[in-house]
Design a protein around this motif. Structure first.
Motif, mmCIF file in Angstrom:
data_model
loop_
_atom_site.group_PDB
_atom_site.id
_atom_site.type_symbol
_atom_site.label_atom_id
_atom_site.label_comp_id
_atom_site.label_asym_id
_atom_site.label_seq_id
_atom_site.Cartn_x
_atom_site.Cartn_y
_atom_site.Cartn_z
ATOM 1 N N GLY A 257 0.893 -1.117 0.047
ATOM 2 C CA GLY A 257 -0.066 0.079 -0.050
ATOM 3 C C GLY A 257 1.005 1.166 0.026
ATOM 4 O O GLY A 257 0.392 2.300 -0.177
ATOM 5 N N THR A 258 2.157 1.114 0.156
ATOM 6 C CA THR A 258 2.842 2.387 0.083
ATOM 7 C C THR A 258 3.236 3.045 -1.294
ATOM 8 O O THR A 258 3.199 2.134 -2.308
ATOM 9 N N TRP A 259 3.422 4.201 -1.403
ATOM 10 C CA TRP A 259 3.684 4.689 -2.678
ATOM 11 C C TRP A 259 4.873 5.184 -2.923
ATOM 12 O O TRP A 259 5.586 5.887 -1.807
ATOM 13 N N ASN A 260 5.748 4.663 -3.834
ATOM 14 C CA ASN A 260 7.126 5.089 -4.273
ATOM 15 C C ASN A 260 7.353 5.774 -5.482
ATOM 16 O O ASN A 260 6.723 5.337 -6.531
ATOM 17 N N PRO A 261 8.477 6.527 -5.484
ATOM 18 C CA PRO A 261 8.549 7.153 -6.881
ATOM 19 C C PRO A 261 9.219 6.183 -7.705
ATOM 20 O O PRO A 261 9.755 5.148 -7.230
ATOM 21 N N SER A 262 8.747 6.310 -9.322
ATOM 22 C CA SER A 262 9.708 5.193 -9.746
ATOM 23 C C SER A 262 10.144 6.104 -11.177
ATOM 24 O O SER A 262 9.757 7.145 -11.263
#
Ligand code: FES
Length: 691
Positions: A298-303
């Protein structure tokens, strides 16, 4: 035959000047580059002559004259500056400063204030008259503007702007002498008054008395005026496309002004609404500058862009069922067109709609239905309201989507005494409505049908085959039963009858249709309103006397580009994977949110991180905000397309929307015939004009 005014020759500061008669001394001086200071004067308003800052000497007369109201006459000799004039102006300024609290140090307008600038110009470094320290109230009941009466110099610009530009007649003077103040209506707070919060009073206020709560102290926080840019633009908030001037500092819009001089054929020059002036300064969340991916926890990470685009390709390509697309109808036409092609031709979406889809669908279907009986027609230009002799407002609970139209209606009701009829569960133009026909919520269509049937009975229609079929359709309507069904009691029914008579006898009515007559059951109701308009004939531009208040600024562009498309009846569980293209909307109260739970995949192309989608989306792709890129927008009635240029610099990390969409479309099976901005724009214009 009109004769042009006679030329008059005057001497101003030893310059011989020729101007048309009736020109004021101030205008004559300004036309020839001679500066006279002013405060209560504004070229967009009627002259008032109240502040006396503009005094000049005429023909050696020691009694000074207010140049903003005094017309020139043949042989007049004017002196605009000498020691006596400067002393008089400085004394006037001192009295203004002495009367209330003009302590610039604590004023949000400091550095951007005409009163302060004049004090500098006249080198007023101290007061020679006693000061009054009486405290006056500050009204902060509006979300957008504060009114600090301590900073007011009673120049009356706000009163005149409210009357002459907004047509609202809310502001006026109250009390006398030292207690004289500007009041809202009968001296209530701004929020309790009939103020529409259009902000034109603030735009023309020369001091810090009326100031925006969105830019407090912005002008003094190390942002010198010289670093400012002012760019012409237009508002894309509601489809009226009112002209604006954007005041920009360090790549941020700090103020939006209504444009007081324009060639654009807008309904009223200088007009803006709270949406166009203030809401545009809000941002609905954190700016997104890099693609983001939601991990399994559920975590958001930059890509990277590649990883994010690959993820979309993998989750969209090769699936034939449950594909949907949702686009904001605040987007420019070019973006909407590429998004449409990507979803329909690239990923074979079976549902493609705008965020406020059901309303638009009913409008499109109503036009199609009307077209089966009558020629292709269109909607009226909003400026037609100004010529109306009766306004019929149906299904409008508040003028939230097109606030400026509410302002124009108010103007003609107040200034010309035009009768207004409202049909709905709320009286949207209270207290100025002549006939308010209160209906049970949701029963507007029943009442509109009865209204049309009654008008058809009372008015002779041309005996064409098209009208014969319309008349036969309505002959059997039981009007009395319809009125009961709509919840009208005996006195309401009298109002109904009176409203029908007013409409039947009007020559140039205008019908304003709102959200209450749209949606799933709105097709018939809209068609009935179109027929009602047709009972009054067709306007020369082949238009109905009707304006439909659509949900968003470029809703008409979306309609012309064929959106909604496909099967747009939502069925629970039918959506599995999809893509959304957003602008700056705050989705928290959106109807579609519930439909986005438990999707297999959702990608969102958006300028801001959409908090409301944090647990629903899987990939986020950044895009510029509207003012950072060029785009075409279509007017509310579909007859005008305007290109809005980028006013702000786009962040380096973020590609233009059309480039991002093109990069995505190239990952589908569809290969569009456009690859450059110019081609895209040309295709859009071709479609819009044919649409
Ligand atoms: Fe002329 Fe105010 S500017 S009297």
């Amino acid at each position: 035959m009109e004769t042009s005014p006679k030329p008059v020759t005057v001497t101003i500061d030893s310059h011989q000047i020729s101007v048309p008669e009736n020109t004021t001394i101030l205008e004559a001086a300004r036309q020839h580059g001679i500066r006279i200071p002013t405060l209560c004067h504004h070229p967009a308003l009627s002259a008032w002559g109240g502040c006396r800052l503009c005094v000049v000497e005429v023909d050696g007369n020691p009694r000074l004259t207010a140049s903003c109201v005094m017309p020139v006459r043949e042989g007049m000799n004017v002196v605009t500056t000498n020691d006596g004039i400067i002393a008089a102006r400085r004394l006037i300024l001192e009295f203004l400063y002495a009367e209330r609290n003009h302590n610039c140090m604590f004023c949000s307008q400091s550095g951007d204030c005409e009163l302060q600038a004049l004090a500098y110009e006249l080198q007023m470094d101290h007061l020679t008259v006693p000061q009054s320290f009486e405290a006056f109230p500050v009204d902060i009941t509006s979300e957008y503007m504060a009114f600090d009466h301590n900073r007011c110099i009673l120049c009356g610009r706000c009163v005149r702007a409210c009357r002459e530009i907004a047509g609202a007649y809310v502001l006026n003077y109250q009390k006398r002498g030292i207690q004289n103040q500007i009041a809202f209506d009968l001296d209530v707070s701004r929020s309790e008054s009939s103020c529409l919060e259009c902000g034109v009073c603030m735009q023309l206020c020369p001091t810090g008395a009326i100031f925006s709560r969105y830019r407090t102290h912005r002008s003094v926080l190390g942002h010198p005026k010289s670093a400012r840019q002012v760019k012409d633009s237009f508002c894309t908030g509601c489809g009226l496309m009112c002209d604006t001037q954007l005041v920009i500092e360090e790549n941020h819009v700090i103020r939006v002004d209504g444009c007081l001089h324009s060639d654009h054929d807008g309904p009223i020059l200088g007009q803006l609404c709270a949406r166009g002036r203030f809401e545009i300064l809000k941002t609905p969340g954190h700016r997104l500058l890099t693609p983001m991916i939601r991990e399994s926890d559920g975590t958001w990470n930059p890509s990277s862009w590649k990883v994010a685009m690959d993820r979309i390709e993998k989750n969209m390509n090769g699936f034939n069922m449950g594909i949907f697309g949702l686009v904001s109808s605040r987007c420019a036409n070019e973006q909407i067109m590429i998004f449409r092609d990507m979803m329909l031709k690239g990923w074979k979406a079976d549902y493609l709609n705008v965020l406020e889809g059901p309303s638009l669908r009913s409008i499109a279907d109503a036009w199609t239905e009307l077209g089966k009986t009558f020629l292709a027609l269109k909607e009226s230009h909003a400026g037609r309201i100004l010529d109306a002799d009766h306004v019929l407002v149906v299904g409008v609970s508040a003028f939230n989507t097109q606030p400026a139209i509410g302002g124009i209606i108010r103007r003609i009701v107040l200034e010309k005494g035009v009768p207004a009829t409202v049909i709905g569960s709320v009286d949207a133009i209270s207290p100025r409505t002549r006939h308010y026909i209160r209906v049970t919520p949701g029963k507007e269509p029943v009442l509109v049908q009865a209204f049309l049937a009654q008008v058809l009975k009372s008015q002779h229609q041309p005996g064409t085959p098209a009208w014969e079929s319309v008349l036969s359709e309505f002959e059997s309507i039981d009007i009395q039963k319809s009125l009961s069904l709509a919840g009208l009691d005996a006195s309401d029914q009298e109002i109904f009858q009176s409203a029908v008579n007013t409409f039947a006898h009007s020559q140039s009515p205008i019908i304003i249709a709102g959200r209450g007559v749209m949606g799933r059951f709105g097709v018939n109701c809209l068609r009935h309103l179109m027929l009602l308009s047709l009972t009054k004939g067709i306007l020369p531009e082949n238009a109905l006397r009707m304006i439909i208040l659509k949900p968003d600024g470029n809703s008409t562009g979306s309609l012309k580009l064929g959106i909604p498309a496909g099967n747009t009846i939502y069925r629970p569980g039918a959506w599995q994977r999809g893509v959304m293209l957003l602008e700056d909307e705050n989705l928290s109260d959106s109807l579609v949110l519930n439909r986005l739970n438990a999707l297999d995949f959702l990608a969102v192309i958006t300028p801001y991180f959409p908090e409301a989608l944090a647990d629903k989306a899987h990939v986020l792709i950044p895009r510029p905000v509207g003012l950072e890129e060029e785009g075409t927008y279509t007017s509310l009635n579909g007859q005008e397309n305007r290109v809005r240029q980028a006013a702000l610099d786009r962040p380096d990390q973020v590609s233009e929307s059309w480039q991002t969409l093109l990069a995505l479309i190239q990952r589908t099976e569809f290969h569009p015939g456009y690859a450059r901005w110019k081609d895209i724009h040309t295709s859009v214009m071709r479609e819009i004009r044919a649409g």
